[in-house]
Design an enzyme around this catalytic site. Structure first.
Site, short mmCIF file in Angstrom:
data_model
loop_
_atom_site.label_atom_id
_atom_site.label_comp_id
_atom_site.label_asym_id
_atom_site.label_seq_id
_atom_site.Cartn_x
_atom_site.Cartn_y
_atom_site.Cartn_z
N LYS A 202 0.81 -1.23 0.00
CA LYS A 202 0.00 0.00 0.00
C LYS A 202 0.84 1.27 0.00
O LYS A 202 2.02 1.26 0.32
CB LYS A 202 -0.98 -0.03 1.18
N ARG A 237 -3.32 -9.81 5.54
CA ARG A 237 -3.84 -9.95 4.17
C ARG A 237 -2.74 -9.46 3.22
O ARG A 237 -2.40 -8.29 3.22
CB ARG A 237 -5.10 -9.09 4.03
N1 HH2 Z 1 -7.45 -3.76 1.49
C1 HH2 Z 1 -7.87 -3.80 0.21
C2 HH2 Z 1 -9.01 -4.55 -0.14
N2 HH2 Z 1 -9.69 -5.25 0.79
N3 HH2 Z 1 -9.96 -5.95 3.02
C3 HH2 Z 1 -9.57 -5.92 4.29
N4 HH2 Z 1 -10.23 -6.62 5.22
N5 HH2 Z 1 -8.46 -5.19 4.69
C4 HH2 Z 1 -7.73 -4.46 3.82
O1 HH2 Z 1 -6.76 -3.81 4.24
C5 HH2 Z 1 -8.12 -4.47 2.44
C6 HH2 Z 1 -9.27 -5.23 2.08
C7 HH2 Z 1 -7.14 -3.04 -0.84
O2 HH2 Z 1 -6.09 -3.76 -1.37
P1 HH2 Z 1 -6.11 -4.58 -2.74
O3 HH2 Z 1 -7.15 -5.65 -2.71
O4 HH2 Z 1 -4.74 -5.06 -2.97
O5 HH2 Z 1 -6.43 -3.51 -3.86
P2 HH2 Z 1 -7.76 -3.07 -4.62
O6 HH2 Z 1 -8.74 -2.57 -3.60
O7 HH2 Z 1 -7.29 -1.98 -5.55
O8 HH2 Z 1 -8.31 -4.26 -5.34
#
Ligand code: HH2
Length: 257
Positions: A202, A237
């Protein structure tokens, strides 16, 4: 928890697993690398992202959830805030709902309860489109703690047994807030629920003097994973499961020494 984004626009792996076959292979790989949970998402929640329709999201995730449920031992969680998407995926073999809005829609509580699923309650300020515009807190950890406490009690009160809480790294928070949350994670652990932390690749990790892009944030992610687990996180995660498992193994040994 391994991240599987079936999206064209996720900030670090967008477009790589949009085809169902590619996503299923990736999910199987995450499980092989040691993920205990594979988190399947069909809508990016990166700052500034646009929402997708319920049907579009379902078309992306449902075939992946169904195929993985028949193929891997790891649990499958569905990363959605839409009750219908959650319901369908729980019917196809997911057992955990990961809701970045902290169960804002009451239908989500009903869906999880009916299917006897667990829930991840995450803290977010505002919504992805605008969440980085209002990032002022008197006490970020206090605010996040109070929110998670209230939402978790509501979920438990409604009959959901498995409740996991998550401070929502990067969701309506400055880089400084995210570092402070990791340092003070024990205050969230003291709520008594398993704590999940999602620091993977992030932008707060790219805010430091080295200004690294998301493709260069593995070491920073692993440092954040180590701090999180040392401070009591039960679940992290991450996109890079194999590397994170190795780090967690060492931190666990330190914690239990
Ligand atoms: N971060 C993201 C998405 N879902 N869920 C939880 N519980 N905690 C988090 O920190 C979290 C989450 C964002 O990351 P990512 O899935 O890599 O990216 P994107 O939202 O662009 O798909």
């Amino acid at each position: 928890m391994g991240v599987l984004n079936v999206t064209p626009d996720s900030f670090s792996d967008g477009g790589r697993y949009l085809r169902s076959e590619d996503a299923i292979e990736r999910g199987a790989r995450l499980a092989e690398e040691g993920a205990d949970i594979v988190d399947v998402g069909g809508e990016s929640t990166r700052p500034g992202s646009d929402p997708v329709s319920e049907q579009e999201e379902l078309d992306r995730v449902a075939p992946v959830v169904e195929a993985l449920a028949g193929r891997i031992e790891a649990r499958i969680s569905i990363d959605t805030y839409k009750p219908r998407v959650a319901e369908e995926c729980l019917g196809l073999g997911a057992t955990l709902v990961n809701d970045v809005t902290g169960l804002a829609d009451a239908g989500m509580i009903r869906a999880a309860k009916e299917r006897r699923a667990g829930v991840v309650i995450m803290h977010m300020r505002g919504e992805p489109k605008t969440m980085q515009q209002d990032v002022a807190y008197d006490d970020v950890v206090g605010d996040v703690r109070a929110f998670l406490d209230e939402r978790a009690r509501t979920a438990r009160g409604a009959g959901i047994e498995e409740v996991i809480v998550d401070p929502g790294i990067g969701f309506g928070k400055t880089a400084a807030h995210n570092f402070e949350i990791l340092r003070r994670l024990g205050e969230l652990v003291s709520l008594g629920y398993p704590v999940l932390v999602g620091p993977s690749r992030k932008s707060f990790l790219g805010s430091l003097p080295s200004k690294l892009p998301s493709s260069e944030r593995l070491e920073g992610t692993l440092a954040a994973v180590a701090v999180s687990v040392l401070n009591g996180a039960a679940i992290v995660r991450v996109h890079d499961v194999r590397e994170a498992k190795r780090v967690v193994e060492v931190v666990d040994a330190v914690r239990s020494s």
